[in-house]
Design an enzyme around this catalytic site. Structure first.
Site, short mmCIF file in Angstrom:
data_model
loop_
_atom_site.label_atom_id
_atom_site.label_comp_id
_atom_site.label_asym_id
_atom_site.label_seq_id
_atom_site.Cartn_x
_atom_site.Cartn_y
_atom_site.Cartn_z
CD GLU A 53 -3.17 -0.68 2.14
OE1 GLU A 53 -3.31 0.50 2.55
OE2 GLU A 53 -3.86 -1.62 2.55
CB SER A 99 4.41 -24.39 -4.00
OG SER A 99 4.89 -23.30 -4.75
CG ASP A 105 -7.64 -1.98 3.93
OD1 ASP A 105 -6.91 -2.64 3.18
OD2 ASP A 105 -8.87 -1.82 3.74
#
Length: 828
Positions: free
Chosen positions: A195, A261, A335
């Site tokens: 971000e 993975s 966020d």
């Protein structure tokens, strides 16, 4: 004069003797801390005799008559081998590294305190299932029993590192294990720096900055400056790396982004007619590894696989009936919000309905060798405020504002530990799927295999964002606007994602081109994995191993034909020893290369150096100082520029020059610059260059590694194949002049349900964290070579190959205090 000489000789001999005695004394106490794997101990906290059988590779096979005793023994065994690592992980989660490392650990402590990792862990303890709380309690008692044994027997404080750092070892608490698991969850996410980078790019190059990180099909974002039009925001690059000293990082760095993975083949697609599963979670390459191998005898059945020291759960492994593995989903689980501070009153901030008070408290960070620091921790309705020095937040935060964090891991009823223990004790996929409903953070792709088939589930929590969210979580937003706030969190859809009998996950949704986060290049490894799995009609254990160790770079295969399209075989052969001839030799090698990032080849080094120089040349004039901090290769960006997607070829023109440069011109200039740099480092003969000379992993001991001379003993250097986008992943150091891998698949496991005892696993170091132990690095060479050790549950085989059997005999409860269920610890 003769008398003076004699006294000088005596003084010299005396100093030599003193130095020798001091060395012998240090050696004696260091060796005393090596555990005796063949000893017997009377311990309190168990109901019956327990055996810890050590295999040739020092894997503890725990044989107990109850689950409580088995978890007790796991705690004791991990403490025997990794006590210092466990205390460092605990300190890191609590924000207390500066107490032993001094001021250089202040940024990491500040971040952990502000995030409240340890507080959230303590709050989550009561939310665990009764079985999980009992396991945590027994595990903590086992750790504490070993601490007591060390103290009573004067066994070198349990690890040699404790002689160098002031560290009084506090007893282990159940919440400490939850805190380490939360620290792992924080490390798994990469959303915060992503971000910040998007905001920096928007400020530095408003028109085209997002080309560097945008994924195909992503919606356009508003200009970051438009979100804070009245504020002054600096578009300059950060002055320092974000938030965590890398020589202390060692094990888990919040928001550094852990990959993995996990893939499997169902019975119709396997040679033996039973499912196969492979998993390779990644972490920083350190000594010792983050991972620790263990086998436990439980009432539900024996389990074996990979644990994290301090966490009493097999996170990836198998039982006789079930195998499981996971990959962090890289969902956008965090966020950043920019909060406006009330002018004239730093104790208030702007909320949705006006100015309101921060929730605030003060904490003291004690600093070894320095003054203690008092920090004020403030919290908003969106989450805690972070320091501007973390992740370069000060470069995108307006004056008079501060950044707050919303993260799913801040939940105070996180039951991920209960999910892990429920999975490892499940009898089949249905039982494991039921247990996985408690999974919180990190969100993950969980793959399960039993004799009836394969299931893949997306587990964990994800934020709910309003449709009117200004950036959809991709950049920091004004925290006082209701639409930018989370509307809560929700459990991810636990659906099955089977495809033609083969399930796969590398951190993105199977069968889609989008990810749960915003990583535009994540599809490269996913498509390579799909191609390898689909390329065989029938799979075996060895074919999954081959896939797990694949070192072909899909980025190299995609970019080289595109970037070099106008450069291949152009012009007459140049004279030997000229730069033009070096360029021709380099291009000839690359034209015949299959993309394998083999440590013994020159092509990977030429490719990596060329792409790095090319990306730097493309962005430097547009991004200015910010380009110094963007050295991670973005293959999607280069592809976008050379295909001119959305006019991205504009990046090829150097703004400061009068001429209009084309992309082929920039590609040639970048190749010349790369060759010039490699010539200065490795000589003029292009064919003699080797990827392994530059791509050398320095597996550093986070405490001893930086210390001169001790680092020679504690660290391990070995060249590696692979690269950023290969399945055998070895991402590069962020330093612009380095190709050193900083992380990798520290654990690899391949589980075969047709013949479970032929399943294999390996870690990137040895089992022991003691630099003088023969098990300190004995598995590292095998790991580098792509070799494995057998993970058998056969008790007779374990005993036959035992190098030591530790016997724990019950005694009446005595000196070891029971760990408090919710007590807050004030020591490491």
């Amino acid at each position: 004069m003769l008398t003076l000489f004699r006294w000088f000789l005596r003084l010299t001999l005396g100093l030599i003797v003193v130095a020798l005695l001091a060395t012998l004394l240090v050696w004696y106490f260091a060796v005393r801390s090596l555990p005796d794997y063949a000893a017997s101990y009377r311990v309190s906290g168990i109901g019956a005799a327990v055996e810890i059988v050590r295999s040739t590779e020092d894997v503890p096979h725990i044989f107990a008559q109850s689950d409580s005793d088995a978890f007790f023994a796991l705690g004791l065994a991990q403490a025997q081998d990794r006590l210092f690592q466990m205390t460092v992980l605990r300190r890191a989660s609590q924000g207390r590294l500066a107490e032993i490392y001094g001021e250089r650990a202040l940024p990491s402590d500040d971040l952990a305190r502000r995030m409240g990792i340890a507080r959230a862990a303590r709050a989550s303890l009561e939310s665990q299932t009764p079985e999980t709380r009992a396991a945590l309690q027994s595990y903590a008692a086992g750790v504490n029993q070993w601490i007591e044994i060390v103290n009573q027997g004067a066994l070198g404080r349990g690890a040699p590192e404790f002689f160098l750092f002031p560290d009084d070892i506090a007893y282990w608490q159940p919440a400490d294990s939850l805190a380490i698991l939360k620290l792992f969850a924080a490390a798994a996410s990469r959303q915060l720096p992503a971000e910040v980078l998007r905001a920096q790019l928007s400020l530095a190059a408003p028109e085209r900055g997002q080309d560097l990180v945008a994924g195909i099909g992503e919606a356009a974002m508003p200009a970051y400056a438009s979100l804070f039009s009245a504020a002054r925001i600096s578009p300059t690059a950060p002055d320092a790396a974000p938030g965590w000293p890398w020589d202390l990082a060692g094990y888990l760095v919040p928001f550094s982004g852990l990959g993995a993975s996990v893939f499997s083949a169902d019975a119709p697609r396997t040679a033996a007619g039973q499912p196969l599963l492979a998993n390779d979670p990644q972490a920083a390459l350190t000594m010792p590894s983050l991972w620790y191998l263990a086998r436990m005898q439980l009432r539900s059945g024996d389990v074996i696989g990979a644990t994290i020291p301090g966490v009493p759960a097999i996170m990836s492994g198998r039982s006789a009936r079930l195998a499981w593995g996971f990959a962090p989903a890289q969902n956008d689980d965090a966020d950043l919000h920019i909060e406006e501070i009330q002018p004239g009153d730093t104790n208030r901030y702007r909320g949705v309905n006006g100015w309101q008070d921060f929730a605030a408290r003060r904490e003291i960070i004690r600093v070894n060798g320095g003054e203690d620091r008092t920090i004020t921790l403030r919290e908003t309705e969106n989450g805690p405020l972070l320091s501007g020095s973390s992740f370069g937040l000060n470069t995108v935060t307006p004056v008079g504002f501060a950044a707050s964090l919303s993260w799913t891991g801040l939940s105070q009823d996180d039951r991920t530990m209960s999910a892990l223990i429920g999975i490892m004790t499940a009898q089949d996929r249905a039982g494991a799927i039921a247990a996985a409903k408690d999974w919180g953070t990190p969100a993950a792709h969980l793959t399960l295999a039993d004799r009836d088939g394969i299931s893949e589930r997306l587990v964990g929590l994800s934020p709910v964002r309003a449709s009117g969210h200004q950036t959809l979580g991709r950049m920091p937003t004004p925290g006082w606007i209701a639409a930018n706030r989370w509307q809560g969190v929700t459990a991810l859809d636990m659906r099955d994602a089977a495809q033609d009998g083969v399930d796969l996950a590398t951190g993105a949704l199977v069968g889609t081109s989008a990810t749960l986060g915003h990583d535009g290049d994540s599809g490269l490894r996913r498509e390579r994995l799909r191609r390898l799995l689909d390329g065989r009609e029938v799979h075996s254990r060895d074919s999954l191993i081959e896939t797990q160790l694949d070192i072909v770079s899909p980025a190299a295969r995609a970019l080289l034909p595109l970037v070099g399209a106008d450069l291949w075989f152009t012009g007459e052969p140049a004279a030997e020893g000229t730069p033009e001839r070096q360029r021709q030799d380099a291009l000839r090698l690359l034209a015949e290369w299959d993309g394998a990032m083999n440590e013994h080849l020159p092509e990977p080094l030429i490719y990596a150096s060329w792409m790095r120089a090319l990306q730097d040349r493309l962005i430097r004039d547009d991004l200015g100082p910010l380009s110094e901090h963007i050295s991670t290769l973005h293959p999607g960006f280069i592809e976008r520029v050379f295909r001119n997607r959305g006019g991205a070829a504009a990046w090829c023109d150097i703004r400061q020059s009068a001429a209009v440069e084309s992309c082929p011109t920039i590609a040639r200039q970048s190749l010349d610059a790369a060759i010039l740099d490699l010539t200065a480092r490795y000589g003029p003969d292009v064919a003699s260059w080797r990827w392994g000379d530059a791509h050398e992993a320095v597996q550093m001991h986070p405490a001893l590694g930086p210390i001169p001379r001790l680092g020679w003993i504690a660290n391990l250097r070995q060249s590696l194949s692979g690269g950023d986008t290969t399945l055998a992943r070895a991402p590069l150091n962020a330093a612009a002049d380095s190709f050193l891998p900083v992380s990798g698949s520290g654990y690899r496991g391949v589980y075969d349900l047709a013949d479970p005892d032929s399943s294999v696993f390996i870690i990137a170091s040895g089992q022991s964290g003691h630099p003088l132990s023969r098990h300190y690095d004995d598995l590292a060479v095998k790991w580098r070579r792509g070799e494995y050790v057998t993970m058998s549950l056969d008790p007779d085989l374990a005993r036959a190959a035992a190098t030591g059997i530790t016997r724990l005999l019950p005694s009446a409860p005595a000196t070891v205090p029971a760990p408090a269920a919710t007590a807050e610890t004030n020591a490491p």
